[in-house]
Design a protein around this motif. Sequence first.
Motif, PDB file in Angstrom:
ATOM      1  N   ALA A   7       0.843  -1.205   0.000  1.00  0.00           N
ATOM      2  CA  ALA A   7       0.000   0.000   0.000  1.00  0.00           C
ATOM      3  C   ALA A   7       0.874   1.250   0.000  1.00  0.00           C
ATOM      4  CB  ALA A   7      -0.935  -0.007   1.208  1.00  0.00           C
ATOM      5  N   LEU A   8       1.925   1.235   0.815  1.00  0.00           N
ATOM      6  CA  LEU A   8       2.845   2.380   0.840  1.00  0.00           C
ATOM      7  C   LEU A   8       3.532   2.537  -0.513  1.00  0.00           C
ATOM      8  CD1 LEU A   8       4.389   1.903   4.385  1.00  0.00           C
ATOM      9  CD2 LEU A   8       2.912   3.790   3.652  1.00  0.00           C
ATOM     10  N   LEU A   9       4.034   1.461  -1.063  1.00  0.00           N
ATOM     11  CA  LEU A   9       4.720   1.516  -2.353  1.00  0.00           C
ATOM     12  C   LEU A   9       3.777   2.017  -3.446  1.00  0.00           C
ATOM     13  CD1 LEU A   9       7.358   1.011  -3.831  1.00  0.00           C
ATOM     14  CD2 LEU A   9       6.604  -1.342  -4.210  1.00  0.00           C
ATOM     15  N   HIS A  10       2.532   1.584  -3.416  1.00  0.00           N
ATOM     16  CA  HIS A  10       1.544   2.015  -4.407  1.00  0.00           C
ATOM     17  C   HIS A  10       1.373   3.536  -4.389  1.00  0.00           C
ATOM     18  CE1 HIS A  10      -1.859   1.615  -7.124  1.00  0.00           C
ATOM     19  NE2 HIS A  10      -2.514   2.444  -6.333  1.00  0.00           N
ATOM     20  N   MET A  11       1.533   4.123  -3.235  1.00  0.00           N
ATOM     21  CA  MET A  11       1.358   5.570  -3.103  1.00  0.00           C
ATOM     22  C   MET A  11       2.470   6.361  -3.775  1.00  0.00           C
ATOM     23  SD  MET A  11       0.004   5.646   0.833  1.00  0.00           S
ATOM     24  CE  MET A  11       0.672   7.250   1.068  1.00  0.00           C
ATOM     25  N   SER A  12       3.573   5.727  -4.139  1.00  0.00           N
ATOM     26  CA  SER A  12       4.706   6.468  -4.705  1.00  0.00           C
ATOM     27  C   SER A  12       4.329   7.221  -5.972  1.00  0.00           C
ATOM     28  CB  SER A  12       5.897   5.541  -4.956  1.00  0.00           C
ATOM     29  OG  SER A  12       5.566   4.568  -5.921  1.00  0.00           O
ATOM     30  N   GLY A  13       3.411   6.697  -6.742  1.00  0.00           N
ATOM     31  CA  GLY A  13       2.968   7.379  -7.951  1.00  0.00           C
ATOM     32  C   GLY A  13       2.030   8.539  -7.692  1.00  0.00           C
ATOM     33  N   TYR A  14       1.571   8.667  -6.458  1.00  0.00           N
ATOM     34  CA  TYR A  14       0.568   9.680  -6.137  1.00  0.00           C
ATOM     35  C   TYR A  14       1.068  10.728  -5.143  1.00  0.00           C
ATOM     36  CZ  TYR A  14      -2.226   6.345  -8.590  1.00  0.00           C
ATOM     37  OH  TYR A  14      -2.691   5.502  -9.557  1.00  0.00           O
ATOM     38  N   VAL A  15       1.894  10.318  -4.199  1.00  0.00           N
ATOM     39  CA  VAL A  15       2.408  11.284  -3.213  1.00  0.00           C
ATOM     40  C   VAL A  15       3.908  11.470  -3.306  1.00  0.00           C
ATOM     41  CG1 VAL A  15       0.491  10.884  -1.621  1.00  0.00           C
ATOM     42  CG2 VAL A  15       2.636   9.640  -1.307  1.00  0.00           C
ATOM     43  N   GLY A  16       4.586  10.644  -4.099  1.00  0.00           N
ATOM     44  CA  GLY A  16       6.006  10.818  -4.337  1.00  0.00           C
ATOM     45  C   GLY A  16       6.888   9.843  -3.591  1.00  0.00           C
ATOM     46  N   LEU A  17       8.023   9.561  -4.210  1.00  0.00           N
ATOM     47  CA  LEU A  17       8.985   8.621  -3.637  1.00  0.00           C
ATOM     48  C   LEU A  17       9.545   9.051  -2.285  1.00  0.00           C
ATOM     49  CD1 LEU A  17      10.898   7.413  -6.802  1.00  0.00           C
ATOM     50  CD2 LEU A  17       9.368   6.091  -5.352  1.00  0.00           C
ATOM     51  N   PRO A  18       9.876  10.324  -2.054  1.00  0.00           N
ATOM     52  CA  PRO A  18      10.435  10.679  -0.742  1.00  0.00           C
ATOM     53  C   PRO A  18       9.491  10.347   0.419  1.00  0.00           C
ATOM     54  CG  PRO A  18      10.933  12.407  -2.313  1.00  0.00           C
ATOM     55  CD  PRO A  18       9.956  11.460  -2.991  1.00  0.00           C
ATOM     56  N   SER A  19       8.214  10.622   0.253  1.00  0.00           N
ATOM     57  CA  SER A  19       7.246  10.311   1.315  1.00  0.00           C
ATOM     58  C   SER A  19       7.127   8.808   1.520  1.00  0.00           C
ATOM     59  CB  SER A  19       5.869  10.880   0.997  1.00  0.00           C
ATOM     60  OG  SER A  19       5.907  12.284   0.988  1.00  0.00           O
ATOM     61  N   VAL A  20       7.081   8.069   0.429  1.00  0.00           N
ATOM     62  CA  VAL A  20       6.951   6.622   0.526  1.00  0.00           C
ATOM     63  C   VAL A  20       8.217   6.023   1.133  1.00  0.00           C
ATOM     64  CG1 VAL A  20       6.760   4.507  -0.836  1.00  0.00           C
ATOM     65  CG2 VAL A  20       5.229   6.436  -1.279  1.00  0.00           C
ATOM     66  N   ARG A  21       9.372   6.517   0.739  1.00  0.00           N
ATOM     67  CA  ARG A  21      10.626   6.025   1.308  1.00  0.00           C
ATOM     68  C   ARG A  21      10.619   6.197   2.827  1.00  0.00           C
ATOM     69  NH1 ARG A  21      15.167   8.324   3.189  1.00  0.00           N
ATOM     70  NH2 ARG A  21      17.092   7.125   3.055  1.00  0.00           N
ATOM     71  N   GLU A  22      10.249   7.380   3.282  1.00  0.00           N
ATOM     72  CA  GLU A  22      10.213   7.626   4.733  1.00  0.00           C
ATOM     73  C   GLU A  22       9.171   6.742   5.399  1.00  0.00           C
ATOM     74  OE1 GLU A  22      11.769   9.095   8.120  1.00  0.00           O
ATOM     75  OE2 GLU A  22      12.499   9.563   6.113  1.00  0.00           O
TER      76      GLU A  22
END
Length: 136
Positions: A99-114
């Motif tokens: 679910a977190l990884l899926h968000m990378s396309g919507y909220v960005g990689l930096p947020s998902v990485r953290e």
Amino acid sequence: MSKSDDWHKGDAMRRSLMGSATVEGMAKGVYDDPIMEAFGDYAREAVFAKLWARPGLDVKTRTLIVVISDTATHAWPELAIHLRMARRAGWSEQELSEALLHMSGYVGLPSVREGLIVARAVFAEMRGEPEGGLGA
């Protein structure tokens, strides 16, 4: 001062979501002064008694919503709390990570990485705890 019915209802929901050991630990380290105690009382009544107990969505779905919201708004301490709640509600580490990884396309990689860094720490901590799933 006596606690309201909503406070007790919210406290029961909070303990179910977080586990009693986490609630007790937070009482000693976060909510141990009058300012934060007042915040905790409000959260029990307004959030845990009123929002979490509403009909229309199951608790498991609600936990995923707050994980996503925390990640999107960069609320890292809250994300740790809500990931714990989501695990206890039945989401697997793999499902939450996806679910977190899926968000990378919507909220960005930096947020998902953290978010994934926070998740890794929470999952490792929980693997070492005796408490089980929701209601434990």
